[in-house]
Design an enzyme around this catalytic site. Structure first.
Site, mmCIF file in Angstrom:
data_model
loop_
_atom_site.group_PDB
_atom_site.id
_atom_site.type_symbol
_atom_site.label_atom_id
_atom_site.label_comp_id
_atom_site.label_asym_id
_atom_site.label_seq_id
_atom_site.Cartn_x
_atom_site.Cartn_y
_atom_site.Cartn_z
ATOM 1 N N SER A 18 3.915 6.920 -3.306
ATOM 2 C CA SER A 18 3.453 6.353 -2.031
ATOM 3 C C SER A 18 3.938 4.923 -1.825
ATOM 4 O O SER A 18 3.998 4.127 -2.771
ATOM 5 C CB SER A 18 1.925 6.366 -2.034
ATOM 6 O OG SER A 18 1.420 5.541 -1.014
ATOM 7 N N GLU B 211 2.176 2.772 -0.692
ATOM 8 C CA GLU B 211 1.063 1.883 -1.061
ATOM 9 C C GLU B 211 1.351 1.173 -2.381
ATOM 10 O O GLU B 211 0.751 0.140 -2.677
ATOM 11 C CB GLU B 211 -0.237 2.684 -1.169
ATOM 12 C CG GLU B 211 -0.809 3.145 0.165
ATOM 13 C CD GLU B 211 -1.337 2.016 1.021
ATOM 14 O OE1 GLU B 211 -1.989 1.111 0.486
ATOM 15 O OE2 GLU B 211 -1.086 2.031 2.238
ATOM 16 N N TYR C 52 -6.301 3.363 -5.594
ATOM 17 C CA TYR C 52 -5.392 4.464 -5.238
ATOM 18 C C TYR C 52 -3.955 4.107 -5.593
ATOM 19 O O TYR C 52 -3.232 4.880 -6.233
ATOM 20 C CB TYR C 52 -5.510 4.753 -3.736
ATOM 21 C CG TYR C 52 -4.415 5.637 -3.176
ATOM 22 C CD1 TYR C 52 -4.469 7.022 -3.310
ATOM 23 C CD2 TYR C 52 -3.309 5.085 -2.503
ATOM 24 C CE1 TYR C 52 -3.463 7.839 -2.803
ATOM 25 C CE2 TYR C 52 -2.300 5.895 -1.989
ATOM 26 C CZ TYR C 52 -2.383 7.264 -2.136
ATOM 27 O OH TYR C 52 -1.385 8.056 -1.640
HETATM 28 P P1 NDP Z 1 -4.443 15.187 1.952
HETATM 29 O O1 NDP Z 1 -5.590 14.272 1.644
HETATM 30 O O2 NDP Z 1 -4.336 15.798 3.301
HETATM 31 O O3 NDP Z 1 -4.442 16.393 0.874
HETATM 32 C C1 NDP Z 1 -4.827 16.176 -0.447
HETATM 33 C C2 NDP Z 1 -4.877 17.517 -1.147
HETATM 34 O O4 NDP Z 1 -5.249 17.305 -2.518
HETATM 35 C C3 NDP Z 1 -5.902 18.496 -0.575
HETATM 36 O O5 NDP Z 1 -5.351 19.787 -0.588
HETATM 37 C C4 NDP Z 1 -7.041 18.419 -1.583
HETATM 38 O O6 NDP Z 1 -7.813 19.587 -1.650
HETATM 39 C C5 NDP Z 1 -6.241 18.255 -2.865
HETATM 40 N N1 NDP Z 1 -7.023 17.777 -3.991
HETATM 41 C C6 NDP Z 1 -7.787 16.666 -4.060
HETATM 42 N N2 NDP Z 1 -8.336 16.552 -5.273
HETATM 43 C C7 NDP Z 1 -7.901 17.621 -5.994
HETATM 44 C C8 NDP Z 1 -8.126 18.065 -7.314
HETATM 45 N N3 NDP Z 1 -8.917 17.396 -8.170
HETATM 46 N N4 NDP Z 1 -7.529 19.204 -7.743
HETATM 47 C C9 NDP Z 1 -6.741 19.908 -6.899
HETATM 48 N N5 NDP Z 1 -6.496 19.548 -5.617
HETATM 49 C C10 NDP Z 1 -7.081 18.407 -5.189
HETATM 50 O O7 NDP Z 1 -3.099 14.374 1.604
HETATM 51 P P2 NDP Z 1 -1.645 14.448 2.319
HETATM 52 O O8 NDP Z 1 -1.291 15.844 2.511
HETATM 53 O O9 NDP Z 1 -1.618 13.489 3.440
HETATM 54 O O10 NDP Z 1 -0.741 13.801 1.186
HETATM 55 C C11 NDP Z 1 -0.126 14.600 0.171
HETATM 56 C C12 NDP Z 1 0.191 13.725 -1.037
HETATM 57 O O11 NDP Z 1 1.104 12.707 -0.647
HETATM 58 C C13 NDP Z 1 -1.003 13.027 -1.649
HETATM 59 O O12 NDP Z 1 -0.770 12.932 -3.048
HETATM 60 C C14 NDP Z 1 -0.952 11.634 -1.037
HETATM 61 O O13 NDP Z 1 -1.596 10.688 -1.854
HETATM 62 C C15 NDP Z 1 0.551 11.431 -0.972
HETATM 63 N N6 NDP Z 1 1.022 10.539 0.063
HETATM 64 C C16 NDP Z 1 0.641 10.732 1.360
HETATM 65 C C17 NDP Z 1 1.109 9.910 2.348
HETATM 66 C C18 NDP Z 1 0.750 10.137 3.779
HETATM 67 O O14 NDP Z 1 1.012 9.244 4.590
HETATM 68 N N7 NDP Z 1 0.194 11.278 4.141
HETATM 69 C C19 NDP Z 1 2.025 8.782 2.036
HETATM 70 C C20 NDP Z 1 2.440 8.743 0.658
HETATM 71 C C21 NDP Z 1 1.930 9.574 -0.288
HETATM 72 P P3 NDP Z 1 -9.152 19.812 -0.724
HETATM 73 O O15 NDP Z 1 -8.654 20.448 0.537
HETATM 74 O O16 NDP Z 1 -9.969 20.711 -1.582
HETATM 75 O O17 NDP Z 1 -9.762 18.456 -0.501
HETATM 76 P P1 GDP Z 2 -3.201 3.760 4.293
HETATM 77 O O1 GDP Z 2 -1.975 2.978 4.629
HETATM 78 O O2 GDP Z 2 -2.939 4.871 3.317
HETATM 79 O O3 GDP Z 2 -4.354 2.943 3.875
HETATM 80 O O4 GDP Z 2 -3.560 4.565 5.643
HETATM 81 P P2 GDP Z 2 -4.729 4.400 6.726
HETATM 82 O O5 GDP Z 2 -4.318 5.225 7.881
HETATM 83 O O6 GDP Z 2 -6.069 4.694 6.122
HETATM 84 O O7 GDP Z 2 -4.714 2.851 7.105
HETATM 85 C C1 GDP Z 2 -3.573 2.233 7.658
HETATM 86 C C2 GDP Z 2 -3.898 0.790 8.037
HETATM 87 O O8 GDP Z 2 -4.781 0.805 9.165
HETATM 88 C C3 GDP Z 2 -4.624 -0.010 6.936
HETATM 89 O O9 GDP Z 2 -4.027 -1.288 6.855
HETATM 90 C C4 GDP Z 2 -6.037 -0.133 7.457
HETATM 91 O O10 GDP Z 2 -6.723 -1.313 7.036
HETATM 92 C C5 GDP Z 2 -5.789 -0.161 8.956
HETATM 93 N N1 GDP Z 2 -6.985 0.191 9.740
HETATM 94 C C6 GDP Z 2 -7.528 -0.550 10.746
HETATM 95 N N2 GDP Z 2 -8.639 0.029 11.209
HETATM 96 C C7 GDP Z 2 -8.798 1.185 10.489
HETATM 97 C C8 GDP Z 2 -9.781 2.220 10.535
HETATM 98 O O11 GDP Z 2 -10.718 2.196 11.319
HETATM 99 N N3 GDP Z 2 -9.613 3.264 9.669
HETATM 100 C C9 GDP Z 2 -8.550 3.315 8.779
HETATM 101 N N4 GDP Z 2 -8.424 4.379 7.967
HETATM 102 N N5 GDP Z 2 -7.630 2.320 8.709
HETATM 103 C C10 GDP Z 2 -7.752 1.277 9.559
#
Ligand code: NDP
Ligand code: GDP
Length: 327
Positions: A129, A131, A153
């Site tokens: 990520s 992040e 995270y």
């Molecule tokens: P989501 O939060 O939408 O999905 C997370 C998934 O992980 C869900 O299917 C959840 O299952 C599963 N999960 C959580 N805990 C466990 C566990 N203990 N065992 C098995 N499965 C588990 O994330 P995204 O699809 O947005 O992201 C996918 C990956 O990419 C993640 O690792 C995220 O951190 C990373 N990422 C995402 C970014 C983004 O902008 N979206 C950017 C960079 C990295 P359940 O449905 O049961 O909760």
């Molecule tokens: P992140 O980059 O994985 O933390 O993704 P988020 O979508 O949760 O947040 C993106 C940015 O939006 C971060 O800098 C947050 O502090 C900012 N932000 C501002 N207001 C909000 C809010 O109400 N909810 C969330 N989730 N983020 C917010």
């Protein structure tokens, strides 16, 4: 020729759903790892929304359970393993730091270890990520920019990232890390800022809500579309040599500008509805992310196809349709 087989952890999440859709188009057999809950069946609402739930084999598994992961990999003998599962919400990681370290950090190591022990020829994708860049060390971040994680995270993702690099270098595994910048879609979790905004815009437009409470509007993110980003994951797995790649659009936008565009899409003015609420501020903030995906362009031939404006329109329209259906 036998179908290729992919194991996807996190298949019920945003990226898992879009990746499964892409791999089905490519005629893969897909095993989706999902956690059991006390509710009947697995929550497949994202897979249902894409109309693909019936085409995926769901297997019970948890990232915390190495034995179970070993069994899944042993039985499936996959060609590719995509580790997308995580406790993925930054803000929650301050409330559940140990769980986040275990799932997001050690869970990734469990996946690598299961593959090393049971199917060492399988290719592994780790969901790293942006992040990890946190308190940014360079104004535009690439694969060579040092990490400075700013949340439990992000610290867990750094551990998972270096574990992936280490398994590649130590055991010769085909393990790649995609350092993906934020990517969104109508399937994004409602707690993330983009979907929180588009969902609220839809409810306000339909008269179901009258305000939106937000945190730091000055934060900047390099937002892309999940559908574009899962294509980059698959491309990494097709390379002869594993490596790490930044995946980003190269454009950074403030939360404030995202808000304005989302409200403007339905002819409303954000200033009339948005209130600042300290509850949404974070103990430490990642102020700016701005990615340089030149390596992915050059080696993978990857470029994003969906603009921010198109994505905002698609997300707001999808939330309007969802909330209209509920009335
Ligand atoms: P989501 O939060 O939408 O999905 C997370 C998934 O992980 C869900 O299917 C959840 O299952 C599963 N999960 C959580 N805990 C466990 C566990 N203990 N065992 C098995 N499965 C588990 O994330 P995204 O699809 O947005 O992201 C996918 C990956 O990419 C993640 O690792 C995220 O951190 C990373 N990422 C995402 C970014 C983004 O902008 N979206 C950017 C960079 C990295 P359940 O449905 O049961 O909760
Ligand atoms: P992140 O980059 O994985 O933390 O993704 P988020 O979508 O949760 O947040 C993106 C940015 O939006 C971060 O800098 C947050 O502090 C900012 N932000 C501002 N207001 C909000 C809010 O109400 N909810 C969330 N989730 N983020 C917010």
């Amino acid at each position: 020729m036998a179908k290729k087989c992919a194991v996807i952890t996190g298949v019920t999440g945003q990226d898992g759903a879009y990746l499964a859709q892409l791999l089905l188009e490519k005629d893969y057999r897909i095993l989706g790892v999902a956690r059991r809950s006390s509710h009947f069946g697995v929550s497949t609402h994202r897979l249902d929304w894409l109309g693909i739930a019936d085409h995926i084999e769901i297997v019970d598994g948890d990232l915390l359970d190495l034995g179970g992961l070993c069994r899944i990999v042993r039985d499936a003998r996959p060609d590719e393993v995509y580790n997308l599962a995580a406790q993925s919400f930054v803000k929650t990681s301050w409330d559940q730091p140990v769980l986040t370290a275990q799932v997001t950090g050690v869970g990734a190591l469990n996946v690598l270890e299961a593959v090393r022990l049971e199917a060492p020829e399988a290719r592994v994708y780790q969901a790293s990520s942006s992040e990890m860049y946190g308190l940014i060390r360079e104004p535009i971040q690439s694969e060579t920019t040092p990490f400075y994680p700013r949340s439990p995270y992000a610290a867990a993702k750094v551990f998972a990232h270096w574990s992936t690099v280490n398994y590649r270098e130590s055991f010769g595994m085909h393990a790649s890390s995609g350092i993906l910048f934020n990517h969104e879609s109508p399937l994004r979790g409602l707690e993330f800022v983009t979907r929180k905004i588009t969902d609220a815009v839809a409810r306000i437009k339909l008269g179901q809500a009258n305000e939106l409470r937000m945190g730091n509007l000055d934060a900047r993110r390099d937002w892309g579309h999940a559908r574009d980003y899962v294509r980059a994951m698959w491309l990494m797995m097709q390379q002869p040599v594993a490596d790490d790649y930044v995946v980003a659009t190269g454009r950074t936008t403030t939360v404030r500008d995202f808000l304005s565009a989302a409200f403007a899409h339905v002819d409303l003015n954000a200033d009339d509805y948005v209130r600042i609420d300290p509850a949404f501020l974070r103990p430490a903030e990642v102020e700016t992310l701005h990615g340089d995906a030149a390596k992915a362009h050059r080696i993978l031939g990857w470029s994003p196809l969906i603009s921010l404006e198109q994505m905002i329109g698609e997300m707001v329209d999808a939330d309007l349709a969802r909330h209209r259906d509920r009335t």
